[in-house]
Write an enzyme that holds these catalytic residues in place. Structure first.
Site, short mmCIF file in Angstrom:
data_model
loop_
_atom_site.label_atom_id
_atom_site.label_comp_id
_atom_site.label_asym_id
_atom_site.label_seq_id
_atom_site.Cartn_x
_atom_site.Cartn_y
_atom_site.Cartn_z
N LEU A 228 0.82 -1.21 0.00
CA LEU A 228 0.00 0.00 0.00
C LEU A 228 0.85 1.26 0.00
CD1 LEU A 228 -2.90 -0.61 2.56
CD2 LEU A 228 -2.96 -0.80 0.08
N SER A 229 2.00 1.20 0.66
CA SER A 229 2.82 2.40 0.80
C SER A 229 4.27 1.99 0.97
CB SER A 229 2.35 3.21 2.01
OG SER A 229 2.97 4.47 2.04
#
Length: 328
Positions: free
Chosen positions: A97-98
């Site tokens: 996600l990041s």
């Protein structure tokens, strides 16, 4: 050994590995055009922005953590925090996600952004907060820097990391594709997430002459903004792979079948760049024909133009003959 002595050992290690990272980026030539970034990277402690991260191992990921009770594990965490590589910082069901981008790529992007004293900068994709800290340090004024991310847990963590490092830029939770109109106008916009096209909202929030640097396809395009509806620029030479922007206004087109495209082209990095840039507009066989005719063009020959409601990519010349629409 006392905890105080252990902390000192870790602080000494942080100083050593940060200096080594700065030397490595220096040797790459990433900030040769704007050496002030050398001092910035030497000053901002990356490890405060990655209190934990994940490294790929057989069968998945392993978590490295700065608060591990094992001193050797803490040393591994610290050494990894200053490796010149991207670090996975958030996973959900095995999906990334990041992440914290590769520092040498961040340095190259910040130099290409052309930041000048007094510039108001918007960052799309807060990530860990490290890039916003670098910008705040360079500008010497927290209020000149705004960073936005869709996920409240990401913005809250970024805010905490920034405060721990002594920086307080404005961190906004929202859809990066819409910009941050209440903080406009901006002189520079930098995105650290991949998009299929340049959002028109960004142009409207820029001063004339502003610069936008954003990943597009598997490249980085640097646009000069003429006014609220006009911008144009070319791609940088480097490949760039970023997590896609979450939110936004639409879905990316599905990849088209590559039947008829020779394997040597499919596996060529520059062909894959062109394929990603033309997704949804050109047939892969058309893409292959153009790529062959034009001698496997480097990224710098490609550009993007935004004019009113229209947005298109081009090879060599915005007027053609090789032009194609980008998703609006």
């Amino acid at each position: 050994m006392s905890s105080h002595a252990l902390d000192k050992d870790l602080d000494d290690l942080a100083a050593t590995v940060r200096a080594a990272l700065v030397r490595e980026i220096d040797a790459s030539g990433a900030w040769a055009a704007d050496p002030v970034w050398r001092e910035v990277f030497a000053a901002v402690p990356r490890h405060l922005f990655v209190p934990y991260y994940y490294v790929g191992v057989v069968g998945g990921y392993e978590r490295r953590w700065g608060e591990s009770p094992d001193p050797r594990a803490r040393e591994r965490w610290m050494a990894g925090a200053y490796a010149d590589m991207p670090l996975a910082t958030r996973l959900r069901d095995g999906e990334l996600l990041s992440s914290s981008s590769q520092p040498s790529l961040m340095a190259m992007m910040l130099v290409a952004l052309g930041v000048e004293d007094g510039n108001r900068v918007l960052e799309i994709g807060a990530g860990t907060g490290y890039n916003a800290a670098l910008l705040a340090h360079r500008l010497g004024d927290d209020d000149l820097v705004t960073t936005v991310d869709l996920e409240p847990e990401i913005t809250e963590a970024a805010r905490q990391h920034l405060a721990a490092a002594g920086y307080h830029p404005v961190v906004v939770t929202g859809d990066g594709a819409r910009g941050v109109p209440e903080r406009a106008p901006f002189d520079r916009i930098i995105a650290t997430c991949a998009l299929p096209s340049v959002p028109h909202a960004w142009l409207a929030q820029c001063r004339p002459g502003a610069r936008i640097l954003t990943p597009l396809g598997t490249g980085l395009v640097a646009l000069t903004v003429r006014n609220a509806g006009q911008a144009e620029g070319r791609f940088l030479h480097t490949p760039a792979y970023f997590v896609p922007l979450r939110g936004g206004t639409g879905l990316e087109p599905e990849p088209a079948p590559l039947g008829g495209v020779p394997r040597r082209a499919r596996e060529h990095e520059l062909f894959r760049f062109l394929l990603a840039l033309s997704l949804g507009s050109l047939d892969p066989q058309e893409v292959y024909g153009m790529w062959e005719r034009e001698g496997h063009p480097e990224r710098e020959r490609y550009g993007v133009t935004v004019s009113g409601e229209r947005e298109w990519a081009w090879l060599d010349d915005p007027e053609g003959p090789y032009v194609w629409a980008l998703p609006g």
